[in-house]
Design an enzyme around this catalytic site. Structure first.
Site, mmCIF file in Angstrom:
data_model
loop_
_atom_site.group_PDB
_atom_site.id
_atom_site.type_symbol
_atom_site.label_atom_id
_atom_site.label_comp_id
_atom_site.label_asym_id
_atom_site.label_seq_id
_atom_site.Cartn_x
_atom_site.Cartn_y
_atom_site.Cartn_z
ATOM 1 N N ASN A 77 -7.774 22.499 34.010
ATOM 2 C CA ASN A 77 -7.492 23.677 34.831
ATOM 3 C C ASN A 77 -8.741 24.409 35.308
ATOM 4 O O ASN A 77 -8.668 25.243 36.218
ATOM 5 C CB ASN A 77 -6.584 24.652 34.069
ATOM 6 C CG ASN A 77 -7.200 25.140 32.771
ATOM 7 O OD1 ASN A 77 -7.479 24.338 31.876
ATOM 8 N ND2 ASN A 77 -7.392 26.436 32.638
ATOM 9 N N HIS A 78 -9.900 24.121 34.717
ATOM 10 C CA HIS A 78 -11.150 24.751 35.168
ATOM 11 C C HIS A 78 -11.937 23.849 36.136
ATOM 12 O O HIS A 78 -13.115 24.097 36.395
ATOM 13 C CB HIS A 78 -12.037 25.103 33.974
ATOM 14 C CG HIS A 78 -11.517 26.245 33.153
ATOM 15 N ND1 HIS A 78 -11.372 27.523 33.650
ATOM 16 C CD2 HIS A 78 -11.092 26.296 31.861
ATOM 17 C CE1 HIS A 78 -10.891 28.322 32.707
ATOM 18 N NE2 HIS A 78 -10.709 27.586 31.610
ATOM 19 N N HIS A 108 -7.126 20.700 26.101
ATOM 20 C CA HIS A 108 -6.975 22.083 26.585
ATOM 21 C C HIS A 108 -6.931 23.125 25.483
ATOM 22 O O HIS A 108 -7.527 24.200 25.636
ATOM 23 C CB HIS A 108 -5.750 22.246 27.489
ATOM 24 C CG HIS A 108 -5.544 23.648 27.985
ATOM 25 N ND1 HIS A 108 -6.447 24.282 28.817
ATOM 26 C CD2 HIS A 108 -4.550 24.556 27.765
ATOM 27 C CE1 HIS A 108 -6.021 25.498 29.104
ATOM 28 N NE2 HIS A 108 -4.870 25.688 28.467
ATOM 29 N N HIS A 112 -3.704 17.437 30.054
ATOM 30 C CA HIS A 112 -4.353 18.731 29.827
ATOM 31 C C HIS A 112 -3.277 19.807 29.918
ATOM 32 O O HIS A 112 -2.894 20.232 31.004
ATOM 33 C CB HIS A 112 -5.441 18.932 30.885
ATOM 34 C CG HIS A 112 -6.437 19.987 30.533
ATOM 35 N ND1 HIS A 112 -7.466 19.771 29.645
ATOM 36 C CD2 HIS A 112 -6.567 21.269 30.950
ATOM 37 C CE1 HIS A 112 -8.202 20.865 29.544
ATOM 38 N NE2 HIS A 112 -7.671 21.799 30.313
ATOM 39 N N HIS A 158 -8.117 22.999 22.367
ATOM 40 C CA HIS A 158 -9.380 23.018 21.620
ATOM 41 C C HIS A 158 -9.236 22.977 20.106
ATOM 42 O O HIS A 158 -10.226 23.152 19.394
ATOM 43 C CB HIS A 158 -10.221 24.253 21.997
ATOM 44 C CG HIS A 158 -10.767 24.221 23.385
ATOM 45 N ND1 HIS A 158 -11.879 24.952 23.763
ATOM 46 C CD2 HIS A 158 -10.374 23.547 24.488
ATOM 47 C CE1 HIS A 158 -12.131 24.746 25.046
ATOM 48 N NE2 HIS A 158 -11.218 23.887 25.503
ATOM 49 N N GLU A 196 -14.184 19.578 31.331
ATOM 50 C CA GLU A 196 -13.818 20.703 32.195
ATOM 51 C C GLU A 196 -14.383 22.040 31.731
ATOM 52 O O GLU A 196 -14.355 23.009 32.490
ATOM 53 C CB GLU A 196 -12.295 20.794 32.328
ATOM 54 C CG GLU A 196 -11.561 21.261 31.113
ATOM 55 C CD GLU A 196 -10.663 22.458 31.441
ATOM 56 O OE1 GLU A 196 -10.352 22.666 32.624
ATOM 57 O OE2 GLU A 196 -10.308 23.177 30.505
ATOM 58 N N ASN A 197 -14.924 22.096 30.512
ATOM 59 C CA ASN A 197 -15.572 23.318 30.016
ATOM 60 C C ASN A 197 -17.068 23.129 29.807
ATOM 61 O O ASN A 197 -17.720 23.941 29.143
ATOM 62 C CB ASN A 197 -14.960 23.757 28.682
ATOM 63 C CG ASN A 197 -13.481 24.062 28.770
ATOM 64 O OD1 ASN A 197 -12.698 23.505 27.996
ATOM 65 N ND2 ASN A 197 -13.078 24.920 29.675
ATOM 66 N N ASP A 237 -12.566 18.327 24.524
ATOM 67 C CA ASP A 237 -13.173 19.247 25.483
ATOM 68 C C ASP A 237 -14.586 19.667 25.075
ATOM 69 O O ASP A 237 -14.780 20.279 24.018
ATOM 70 C CB ASP A 237 -12.330 20.510 25.620
ATOM 71 C CG ASP A 237 -10.890 20.233 26.030
ATOM 72 O OD1 ASP A 237 -10.268 19.351 25.421
ATOM 73 O OD2 ASP A 237 -10.395 20.909 26.939
#
Length: 264
Positions: free
Chosen positions: A67-68, A175, A150, A177, A39-40, A8
């Site tokens: 999810n983001h 997810h 994820h 991290h 996604e981040n 991520d």
């Protein structure tokens, strides 16, 4: 085929770190296809079209999400036009974007599938049933398949690894991290790692400024999380795949920090 999967990417710190180390990783490991979870990538939440283009121009061949995915609302305007990015396939069937794609680079082909867990995360469609559907579809096109799961719960990720053993070449968790130390090749030939880790500040909490996170835990009061600007670390995994069978032959975790990466 050598596949490099990058954990991520969190904010500008993570993006800058990846762009800085990627040439050295390419030189040392000769990855044919590079996939990264983005996604981040936009200030810790979601991704923008500009950032997606930035990562692809830096040498990443495909981007997975999580999810983001929808945190930057303009994504609805361009996600259908980005063939090299996938979002969790078990989102609603009405969601834009795609959950799987074939990535082609350096004369190689790799199917990428993105799934999201349901334990401790918002309720969505079953990732296991969606995995059955998409793995079967992708195997009609290529034997080399990467699944980015994820998910929050370690148990759910491990279950997915066993569930897809012998059907996917690589199942990686994202997810949480934090890079785990359980990389392995399962009996059916599927490479597995519970969590690849992250790319971003190693001085924050999962890439975010630590004082705000600590304040949240201490008081339970609302706070605004921002990306930490401290020294970075980069986490990834390299997997060698037998193209004839789709089975993994070798795995190697990668962990670099801002202070020592030039020694690689």
């Amino acid at each position: 085929m050598n596949v490099l999967f990058i954990g991520d990417i969190v904010g500008n710190v993570g993006r800058s770190a990846v762009k800085k180390v990627l040439p050295a990783l390419q030189s040392k490991y000769n990855p044919h296809i590079i996939i990264a979870n983005g996604e981040n990538a936009a200030a810790g939440r979601g991704i923008t079209s500009t950032i997606a283009k930035e990562l692809l121009e830096a040498g990443v061949h495909g981007i997975t999400m999580g999810n983001h995915t929808w945190d930057n609302k303009d994504i609805f305007e361009w996600i259908d036009e980005q063939p090299r990015m996938v979002r969790p396939a078990n989102f609603s069937e009405e969601a834009p974007g795609q959950g799987a794609a074939i990535i082609k680079a350096n004369g190689k082909e790799l199917a990428i599938i993105n799934l999201q867990g349901r334990v401790f995360l918002p309720p969505i469609d079953c990732p296991f049933r969606k995995a059955d559907e998409l793995v079967e579809e992708m195997r009609s096109k290529t034997k080399c398949i990467l699944v980015d799961f994820h998910a929050e719960a370690t148990s759910e990720k491990i279950a997915m690894g066993w569930y897809l053993d012998g059907r996917a070449s690589l199942v990686v968790g994202t997810h949480t991290h934090v890079q785990t130390n359980d990389d392995t090749i399962l009996p059916g030939g599927t490479a597995y790692l519970t969590d690849v880790g992250m790319c971003g500040s190693k001085e924050g909490v999962l890439g975010m400024e630590r004082n705000a996170v600590i304040h949240k835990f201490r008081t339970q009061l609302p706070v605004r999380f921002v990306v930490d600007e401290g020294d970075w670390h980069v986490h990834a995994i390299l997997v060698e795949i037998d193209e004839a069978t789709g089975k993994a032959k070798r795995t190697q975790k990668i962990r670099l920090t801002e202070t020592d990466w030039l020694m690689m």
